[in-house]
Design a protein around this motif. Sequence first.
Motif, PDB file in Angstrom:
ATOM      1  N   PRO A 135       0.801  -1.222   0.000  1.00  0.00           N
ATOM      2  CA  PRO A 135       0.000   0.000   0.000  1.00  0.00           C
ATOM      3  C   PRO A 135       0.840   1.280   0.000  1.00  0.00           C
ATOM      4  N   PHE A 136       2.117   1.174   0.337  1.00  0.00           N
ATOM      5  CA  PHE A 136       2.969   2.360   0.417  1.00  0.00           C
ATOM      6  C   PHE A 136       3.834   2.550  -0.839  1.00  0.00           C
ATOM      7  N   PHE A 137       3.512   1.838  -1.927  1.00  0.00           N
ATOM      8  CA  PHE A 137       4.319   1.939  -3.135  1.00  0.00           C
ATOM      9  C   PHE A 137       3.410   1.946  -4.358  1.00  0.00           C
ATOM     10  N   GLN A 138       3.649   2.885  -5.265  1.00  0.00           N
ATOM     11  CA  GLN A 138       2.885   2.979  -6.503  1.00  0.00           C
ATOM     12  C   GLN A 138       3.837   3.031  -7.690  1.00  0.00           C
ATOM     13  N   VAL A 139       3.419   2.430  -8.783  1.00  0.00           N
ATOM     14  CA  VAL A 139       4.161   2.526 -10.048  1.00  0.00           C
ATOM     15  C   VAL A 139       3.258   3.184 -11.076  1.00  0.00           C
ATOM     16  N   GLY A 140       3.735   4.286 -11.644  1.00  0.00           N
ATOM     17  CA  GLY A 140       2.980   4.976 -12.675  1.00  0.00           C
ATOM     18  C   GLY A 140       3.384   4.506 -14.068  1.00  0.00           C
ATOM     19  N   GLN A 141       3.525   5.457 -14.987  1.00  0.00           N
ATOM     20  CA  GLN A 141       3.868   5.105 -16.365  1.00  0.00           C
ATOM     21  C   GLN A 141       5.323   4.637 -16.463  1.00  0.00           C
ATOM     22  N   ILE A 142       5.552   3.733 -17.429  1.00  0.00           N
ATOM     23  CA  ILE A 142       6.892   3.216 -17.702  1.00  0.00           C
ATOM     24  C   ILE A 142       7.207   3.516 -19.170  1.00  0.00           C
ATOM     25  N   PHE A 143       8.401   4.062 -19.399  1.00  0.00           N
ATOM     26  CA  PHE A 143       8.776   4.487 -20.750  1.00  0.00           C
ATOM     27  C   PHE A 143      10.137   3.922 -21.135  1.00  0.00           C
ATOM     28  N   GLN A 144      10.386   3.890 -22.441  1.00  0.00           N
ATOM     29  CA  GLN A 144      11.738   3.770 -22.985  1.00  0.00           C
ATOM     30  C   GLN A 144      11.981   4.995 -23.852  1.00  0.00           C
ATOM     31  N   ASN A 145      13.093   5.658 -23.581  1.00  0.00           N
ATOM     32  CA  ASN A 145      13.441   6.858 -24.329  1.00  0.00           C
ATOM     33  C   ASN A 145      14.737   6.614 -25.097  1.00  0.00           C
ATOM     34  N   PHE A 146      14.642   6.630 -26.432  1.00  0.00           N
ATOM     35  CA  PHE A 146      15.806   6.410 -27.291  1.00  0.00           C
ATOM     36  C   PHE A 146      16.315   7.735 -27.832  1.00  0.00           C
ATOM     37  N   PRO A 166       2.562   7.001  -1.498  1.00  0.00           N
ATOM     38  CA  PRO A 166       1.380   7.793  -1.156  1.00  0.00           C
ATOM     39  C   PRO A 166       1.542   8.536   0.167  1.00  0.00           C
ATOM     40  N   THR A 167       0.960   9.721   0.213  1.00  0.00           N
ATOM     41  CA  THR A 167       0.980  10.691   1.323  1.00  0.00           C
ATOM     42  C   THR A 167       2.323  11.412   1.454  1.00  0.00           C
ATOM     43  N   LEU A 168       3.404  10.800   0.986  1.00  0.00           N
ATOM     44  CA  LEU A 168       4.697  11.471   1.053  1.00  0.00           C
ATOM     45  C   LEU A 168       5.040  12.154  -0.279  1.00  0.00           C
ATOM     46  N   LEU A 169       4.735  11.497  -1.382  1.00  0.00           N
ATOM     47  CA  LEU A 169       5.022  12.029  -2.704  1.00  0.00           C
ATOM     48  C   LEU A 169       3.726  12.173  -3.493  1.00  0.00           C
ATOM     49  N   GLU A 170       3.780  12.922  -4.573  1.00  0.00           N
ATOM     50  CA  GLU A 170       2.606  13.086  -5.422  1.00  0.00           C
ATOM     51  C   GLU A 170       2.179  11.749  -6.008  1.00  0.00           C
ATOM     52  N   GLU A 207       1.474  17.573  -0.850  1.00  0.00           N
ATOM     53  CA  GLU A 207       1.105  18.790  -0.124  1.00  0.00           C
ATOM     54  C   GLU A 207       1.124  18.543   1.385  1.00  0.00           C
ATOM     55  N   GLN A 208       0.761  17.318   1.803  1.00  0.00           N
ATOM     56  CA  GLN A 208       0.786  16.999   3.231  1.00  0.00           C
ATOM     57  C   GLN A 208       2.195  17.091   3.795  1.00  0.00           C
ATOM     58  N   LEU A 209       3.175  16.549   3.052  1.00  0.00           N
ATOM     59  CA  LEU A 209       4.551  16.589   3.528  1.00  0.00           C
ATOM     60  C   LEU A 209       5.094  18.019   3.499  1.00  0.00           C
TER      61      LEU A 209
END
Length: 283
Positions: A135-146, A166-170, A207-209
Amino acid sequence: MDLALAFATQLCPASAKRTIHELKPFSMNPGAAVKLSFHKKFSCSVAVAPDRIRQVSEVEVENKKHDLLRAVQETQRGLVATADQRSVIEEALVTVEGYNMGEPIELGKLDGTWRLQYTSAPDVLILLEAAARLPFFQVGQIFQNFECRDQSRGGVVRNVVRWSIPTLLEEQEGATLVVSAKFDVVSARNIYLQFEEIKVQDINISEQLQALIAPALLPRSFLSLQILQFIRTFKAQVPVRRPERRSVGGLYYLSYLDRDMLLGRAVGGGGVFVFTKAQPLKL
């Protein structure tokens, strides 16, 4: 003879040169007229066939690409794919791969940012599974940049993972993990990756942090402002390549590439990847 003339008239348009009129009226070989008529039909068809085939082929490719994307859309980028779904996806992959099989890599097309839609690679699925379980870890988008524009033999590739606590970072994009590698084109469709650095950057606190570090109702002290600035500009870099040991790398097969889709296979059982073109990243 009348039958042959009528058939020849239907095969070619009225504006075309009707070679059939040049036949001798009392030919002792009526089969020659029929043979010539079929020859004229073949000539008329060939004049338009290449464009029609090209148009049909482009439509067919786009349809098969959409079939592949539909097959992966309910799998959460491969995390919850069942055995049956993986079988359907593999079949759709092979179909799309067949359209430009054997064509050499065009680095101009490869250059840019690609968003991950699906993978079976264990190292990526571990991240997705951790985000699903913790619950304390999220994965958003994953990219490859060439970065390989105007290059002929290789360039730089960065694997980019947006993640958060969550709650610490956006949400979703609280921080960015970047794994950088150089790559060389080693054959028509294979590139060799040589990993060089792992970096954590672009930390965006919640914003909370921020309120905890520097309350809005109180005067912000020099120390609290320094803490906020440090967090926002923090970068942690870990080199992967060291002089005392062999560099970490791997072979990557680009099985399909066009203006908006990239398919790849990590050679040696490392999994498959489905990417679509995305907006450029600022790294």
